[in-house]
Write an enzyme that holds these catalytic residues in place. Sequence first.
Site, PDB file in Angstrom:
ATOM      1  N   HIS A  18      35.737  15.846 -10.079  1.00  0.00           N
ATOM      2  CA  HIS A  18      36.622  15.121  -9.176  1.00  0.00           C
ATOM      3  C   HIS A  18      36.851  16.008  -7.959  1.00  0.00           C
ATOM      4  CE1 HIS A  18      40.032  12.884  -7.664  1.00  0.00           C
ATOM      5  NE2 HIS A  18      39.866  11.975  -8.608  1.00  0.00           N
ATOM      6  N   ARG A  70      44.133   9.464  -0.685  1.00  0.00           N
ATOM      7  CA  ARG A  70      43.176   9.251   0.397  1.00  0.00           C
ATOM      8  C   ARG A  70      43.087   7.774   0.744  1.00  0.00           C
ATOM      9  NH1 ARG A  70      38.436  10.955  -2.254  1.00  0.00           N
ATOM     10  NH2 ARG A  70      39.687  11.484  -4.077  1.00  0.00           N
TER      11      ARG A  70
END
Length: 494
Positions: free
Chosen positions: A272, A295
Site C-alpha cells: 500500500h 487522496r
Amino acid sequence: MSRRNTLTILSLGVFGLFAAFLYSKMATQVATKTTAIVIGSGLAGLSAASELISHKIPVVMLERAAKPGGNSIKASSGINGAPTKYQPEKDDAFYTDSIRSAGKAMGEMTKHREDLISTLVNSSASAISWLTETHGIDLSRVAQLGGHSVPRTHRPSSKLPPGFAIVSNLLKSLQSSPLFELQTSCTVTELLKSGSRVTGVSYLASSGNPGTLHGPVIVAGGGFGGDTTGLLAKYRPDLANYPSTNEEQPGVQPLLTTIGAHLIDMPLIQVHPTGFIDPASPSAPVKFLAAEMLRGEGGILLLPTGERFVNELETREHITKAIESQGSTSETPKQWNIQIVLDEDTYQAAKSHVDFYMSKGLIRKSVISALGDNALSSIQEYAKAVEKKDPSLDEFHRPSFGHWSLTEPTLESTVYVGTVTPVIHFTMGGVVTNTDAQVLDEQQKPIEGVWAAGEVAGGVHGGNRLGGSSLLECVVFGRRAGETCAAYLQSQQK
Ligand SMILES: Cc1cc2nc3c(=O)[nH]c(=O)nc-3n(C[C@H](O)[C@H](O)[C@H](O)COP(=O)(O)OP(=O)(O)OC[C@H]3O[C@@H](n4cnc5c(N)ncnc54)[C@H](O)[C@@H]3O)c2cc1C
Ligand SMILES: *[C@@H]1O[C@H](CO)[C@@H](O)[C@H](O)[C@H]1NC(C)=O
C-alpha cells in the site's frame, strides 16, 4: 434412522416418538464428544467456529496474541457482497471485476482459480445476510472502492469500523456458547499426524508449558505480511525491510507445508503506498494505514522538498513505484518521507477520519512554508488545474480534484499534513485449498483432517486483491471449513 425404526416407532405411537426424541438427544451428545480445533481468532477463525457451534460441535480456539481479533479487527473499508439489498444499483460484475483484478496469475491453474473466485462471488450475498440477519450486524452503508465497477463494499452506517463491528459481534456470540473455548497467548507449534491424517496440534501456552490437543484442525492463522524477516524476506527479498500494516509475527504457512500442503502465489504481495510514519516513533515496523479516502477526497502527495510527483488517484502499484523511484530516507525500516497534504476543505470532507489521525499525532495542522522549499510553487501550479477544473492542465493528469479548493495558496495558507511511506499490506499467496477449504497436497488431493481459510490460503485473489474481498474470503471459506469439518466429525461418529 432406518425404515424399520420408523415403522417400530409408528407402531409404538406416542411412546415411540418420545423414544425417538431421546434417541436423537443421545445422538447429538455422542457427536459432541470430539472437539474441533481452530487456529487463529480473526474473521476466518470466528466464521469457522460459528459454523461448527451451529452444528453443536465443541470448539477450542487457540490464539497466539494476548487479545483476539487478528488483523481482521483493524479492517477499515468494509466487506464485499453482491447482489445485496444495500447496494444502490444492480450488480452482476463482481466475478468479472475479480478476474480482471487477479490479472495474469489467472493463466496458471486457471480452472482452480475460477472455481475459487466463483465460489467467493456466488456466496457473497449469503455472507452479507449471514452477518446482517443471522448476527444482526449493521452493514448498510456501501462504497465503491478502486478496481470495482459498482459500489459493493459494505460497512456500518455508524462510525464503527467494519472489522471491529464484525469481529466483536461474532466473538461475543461465540463466547455465550458453552461449547466454545478460547485460549489466548497460546501458539500452535506443530500439526500432529497419524499416517496421512491430521489429528491435532502441539502448542505452547502462555505459562510456557507445551501441550497437545486432539481433533480435526482448521487453520485460520492469517497472512505473512507481518513476517518481514521470515517468509517475506524469503519470497520477496526486495521487500525485506519494509514496514507493514500487519502485526509483526511469523507466518503460519510452514506449519502446513511440513504436513505436505502445497503453496501458491507466495511472491504476490500487495504494497500500500501510504502508511503513516508516526513522528513519535518513526522507525516502528508496524504502521497505521493512511486510508485511500484521504487522496480521494482531495489530498495530494509531495516529496520532502515540496514537489508533486504523481497522479494521487493512480493504482496502489503505480503510486508505490513512483515513490520507490525516489531515494529512500531510511534503510531499516526501508522508508520514504512522503508528505500527504490536505487543504481546509479536504480536511472538512474527511473530518471524522482526519480528527482520528490528528488525535494519534499522525496528521498535524501546519502552513505551506513548512512543506519544503518548492511546496508553494508546486501547489500554485496544481491550483491552476483545480481552478479551471481541467485535468489536462495538471502535469500528472489527476482526473479529479476531490474537495481541494485552495486556489490562491500563500506561504501562510493552512494545510493538514502527515508523513507516509509504502507499507506491506496483504499477502495474496498461501496454501492451496479447494472450494470446501480443504488443504491440498502437491497432487491437488485433500489432506484429511485439516482445513485452511482466510489470508493463510492463496489463489483466490491472483495478482491483486480487490479491497473488501479479504474479509469476504474469511466469511465464505471460514464457514465452508466449519461446515465440512462438522460433516467430517459427524461421519466419524457413525
Ligand atoms: C489495517 C488493515 C486494514 C484492512 N482493511 C480491510 C478492509 O477494509 N476490507 C478487507 O476485506 N480487508 C481488509 N484488510 C485485510 C483483512 O483484514 C485481512 O486479510 C483479514 O482480516 C485476514 O483475516 P484472517 O482471519 O485470515 O487472519 P487474521 O485476522 O490476521 O487472524 C489470524 C490470527 O491467527 C493468529 N495466529 C497466527 N499464527 C498462530 C499460531 N501459530 N498459533 C495461534 N494463533 C496464531 C494471529 O495471532 C491472528 O490473531 C485490512 C488489513 C489491515 C492490516
Ligand atoms: C456461480 O454462479 C454461476 C451463475 O449462476 C454459475 O454459472 C457457476 O457455476 C457458480 N459457481 C459455483 C462454484 O457454484
